[in-house]
Enzyme design. Sequence first.
Site, PDB file in Angstrom:
ATOM      1  N   ASP A  12      -4.149  15.325  18.853  1.00 23.56           N
ATOM      2  CA  ASP A  12      -4.184  14.757  20.209  1.00 23.56           C
ATOM      3  C   ASP A  12      -5.503  14.072  20.544  1.00 23.56           C
ATOM      4  OD1 ASP A  12      -1.652  15.894  20.455  1.00 23.56           O
ATOM      5  OD2 ASP A  12      -2.523  17.792  21.105  1.00 23.56           O
ATOM      6  N   HIS A  42       2.600  11.669  19.475  1.00 23.15           N
ATOM      7  CA  HIS A  42       1.634  10.589  19.686  1.00 23.15           C
ATOM      8  C   HIS A  42       2.098   9.747  20.857  1.00 23.15           C
ATOM      9  CE1 HIS A  42       0.097  11.509  15.695  1.00 23.15           C
ATOM     10  NE2 HIS A  42       1.319  11.380  15.231  1.00 23.15           N
TER      11      HIS A  42
HETATM   12  P1  GTP Z   1      -2.554  11.963  18.775  1.00 22.43           P
HETATM   13  O1  GTP Z   1      -1.764  13.217  18.727  1.00 22.43           O
HETATM   14  O2  GTP Z   1      -3.880  12.016  18.127  1.00 22.43           O
HETATM   15  O3  GTP Z   1      -1.752  10.757  18.438  1.00 22.43           O
HETATM   16  O4  GTP Z   1      -2.977  11.770  20.271  1.00 22.43           O
HETATM   17  P2  GTP Z   1      -1.929  11.713  21.384  1.00 22.43           P
HETATM   18  O5  GTP Z   1      -1.338  10.352  21.393  1.00 22.43           O
HETATM   19  O6  GTP Z   1      -1.033  12.902  21.268  1.00 22.43           O
HETATM   20  O7  GTP Z   1      -2.696  11.955  22.663  1.00 22.43           O
HETATM   21  P3  GTP Z   1      -1.959  12.117  24.082  1.00 22.43           P
HETATM   22  O8  GTP Z   1      -0.528  12.382  23.977  1.00 22.43           O
HETATM   23  O9  GTP Z   1      -2.828  13.030  24.819  1.00 22.43           O
HETATM   24  O10 GTP Z   1      -2.040  10.679  24.615  1.00 22.43           O
HETATM   25  C1  GTP Z   1      -3.184  10.127  24.824  1.00 22.43           C
HETATM   26  C2  GTP Z   1      -3.045   9.351  26.140  1.00 22.43           C
HETATM   27  O11 GTP Z   1      -4.324   8.961  26.432  1.00 22.43           O
HETATM   28  C3  GTP Z   1      -2.194   8.115  25.987  1.00 22.43           C
HETATM   29  O12 GTP Z   1      -1.558   7.812  27.198  1.00 22.43           O
HETATM   30  C4  GTP Z   1      -3.211   7.054  25.655  1.00 22.43           C
HETATM   31  O13 GTP Z   1      -2.864   5.756  26.069  1.00 22.43           O
HETATM   32  C5  GTP Z   1      -4.401   7.569  26.429  1.00 22.43           C
HETATM   33  N1  GTP Z   1      -5.672   7.206  25.795  1.00 22.43           N
HETATM   34  C6  GTP Z   1      -5.960   7.071  24.476  1.00 22.43           C
HETATM   35  N2  GTP Z   1      -7.249   6.690  24.314  1.00 22.43           N
HETATM   36  C7  GTP Z   1      -7.762   6.600  25.557  1.00 22.43           C
HETATM   37  C8  GTP Z   1      -9.047   6.244  26.063  1.00 22.43           C
HETATM   38  O14 GTP Z   1      -9.970   5.935  25.328  1.00 22.43           O
HETATM   39  N3  GTP Z   1      -9.196   6.312  27.422  1.00 22.43           N
HETATM   40  C9  GTP Z   1      -8.180   6.655  28.271  1.00 22.43           C
HETATM   41  N4  GTP Z   1      -8.420   6.691  29.575  1.00 22.43           N
HETATM   42  N5  GTP Z   1      -6.972   6.963  27.821  1.00 22.43           N
HETATM   43  C10 GTP Z   1      -6.761   6.930  26.508  1.00 22.43           C
HETATM   44  P1  IMP Z   2       3.445  24.102  13.785  1.00 23.21           P
HETATM   45  O1  IMP Z   2       2.738  22.974  13.124  1.00 23.21           O
HETATM   46  O2  IMP Z   2       4.610  23.671  14.626  1.00 23.21           O
HETATM   47  O3  IMP Z   2       3.789  25.196  12.805  1.00 23.21           O
HETATM   48  O4  IMP Z   2       2.428  24.764  14.815  1.00 23.21           O
HETATM   49  C1  IMP Z   2       1.260  25.425  14.387  1.00 23.21           C
HETATM   50  C2  IMP Z   2       0.104  25.156  15.335  1.00 23.21           C
HETATM   51  O5  IMP Z   2      -0.318  23.815  15.228  1.00 23.21           O
HETATM   52  C3  IMP Z   2       0.433  25.373  16.823  1.00 23.21           C
HETATM   53  O6  IMP Z   2      -0.694  25.925  17.456  1.00 23.21           O
HETATM   54  C4  IMP Z   2       0.688  23.963  17.329  1.00 23.21           C
HETATM   55  O7  IMP Z   2       0.471  23.847  18.699  1.00 23.21           O
HETATM   56  C5  IMP Z   2      -0.314  23.181  16.497  1.00 23.21           C
HETATM   57  N1  IMP Z   2       0.077  21.775  16.303  1.00 23.21           N
HETATM   58  C6  IMP Z   2       0.957  21.299  15.392  1.00 23.21           C
HETATM   59  N2  IMP Z   2       1.032  19.959  15.465  1.00 23.21           N
HETATM   60  C7  IMP Z   2       0.189  19.573  16.438  1.00 23.21           C
HETATM   61  C8  IMP Z   2      -0.190  18.291  16.981  1.00 23.21           C
HETATM   62  O8  IMP Z   2       0.265  17.223  16.574  1.00 23.21           O
HETATM   63  N3  IMP Z   2      -1.097  18.324  17.979  1.00 23.21           N
HETATM   64  C9  IMP Z   2      -1.633  19.486  18.421  1.00 23.21           C
HETATM   65  N4  IMP Z   2      -1.329  20.678  17.962  1.00 23.21           N
HETATM   66  C10 IMP Z   2      -0.422  20.733  16.972  1.00 23.21           C
HETATM   67 MG    MG Z   3      -0.562  14.388  19.889  1.00 26.61          MG
END
Ligand code: GTP
Ligand code: IMP
Ligand code: MG
Length: 332
Positions: A12, A42
């Site tokens: 994340d 993502h």
């Molecule tokens: P990964 O699991 O690493 O892919 O990250 P994620 O996509 O799960 O992160 P999350 O679901 O928390 O989403 C990130 C959110 O933050 C999305 O809506 C992005 O557009 C936003 N975001 C990403 N980078 C930035 C940034 O630099 N600044 C801000 N304000 N928002 C961002």
């Molecule tokens: P699993 O991968 O579903 O077996 O989960 C094992 C651990 O990894 C748990 O604590 C999940 O929350 C964490 N985890 C798995 N995939 C992600 C991810 O993409 N982002 C954040 N945590 C994750």
């Molecule tokens: Mg994520």
Amino acid sequence: MKTILVGGQFGDEGKGKVASYLAISDNPEVVARGGVGPNAGHTVQFDGKKYGLRMLPCGINNPKSKIMIGAGVAVDPEVLAREVELTGTKGRVFVDKRCTVITKEYKEADAGSALCEKIGTTKTGCGPAITARAARSAKLAQEFPELKQFITDVPAAVNKAKDVLIEGSQGFMLSVLYGTYPFVTSKDVSASTIAADVGLGPTNIDHVVMIIKAYTTRVGNGPFKDEISVEEAKELGFQEYGTVTGRPRRTSKDLHWDDLRLAAMINGATQIALTKLDVRFAGNASVREYAKLTAESKKFIERIEKELSVPVTLIGTGPDAKDIIDRRKEVL
Ligand code: GTP
Ligand code: IMP
Ligand code: MG
């Protein structure tokens, strides 16, 4: 150029955003995914639309790129079909014939497991599928008629292509080898494993971009340094919710420097992508030139470079794929 993107914290970090930027700016022939499977979540935002992806790589937004899922990834055919439909990517999505397939049984086993209770798994069947693969009892993608339209030889394609963007999933601190064991995911997720997942040898990688978020979050149970309360996190504007599970993420207001040094070393990071700088420091929202960042945030970037001995080349300043400062030409 073959570039691997990996998460440097607990997942994340904002891989979605960085990958979708690179998919446009670097115009790769192939965007390939490694990592565990649909436990990943993502968030990808482009052209005013927002997608929560679990199975496809994030760099789907360049219509010229082929989208591939490497042999190391566990595939859920239902999630895949849904995402292909949702994103309109039919015809350019490919799955390696050797991928482990997640069946209903694995999902049920995950949700009802003692491990789910203990570490808070995502209930997506990933752990049981990876376990079955190691036990040599899993079925592979080539055996499933519903996957036939996607099947290809991913290693052949990524080795042949000139420019490839390879995406990892999860983050270094969730690696079964190097993370906070046993509160980790079911595989190693460092760059070497991600390369193997898609079929690239270690001598064929040009760059490893490690993504770090300007503060630290984690979903699920397990050790977490300097944790703050949901209220404090809300006050700071750091509170987040999981893409897959919707669970509130746990927050720590600073970076975990020792862990990041280890992550940079073991991933062999050659670049750092820093996300959410605008969330951590006021006055940087949507800034697209390094010189225009606040002095405080520039100091923070310099500290990261000093502590990790890796240049910060990409800096996120907002949610859109275009809210990014790309310093690669200046610093590499
Ligand atoms: P990964 O699991 O690493 O892919 O990250 P994620 O996509 O799960 O992160 P999350 O679901 O928390 O989403 C990130 C959110 O933050 C999305 O809506 C992005 O557009 C936003 N975001 C990403 N980078 C930035 C940034 O630099 N600044 C801000 N304000 N928002 C961002
Ligand atoms: P699993 O991968 O579903 O077996 O989960 C094992 C651990 O990894 C748990 O604590 C999940 O929350 C964490 N985890 C798995 N995939 C992600 C991810 O993409 N982002 C954040 N945590 C994750
Ligand atoms: Mg994520």
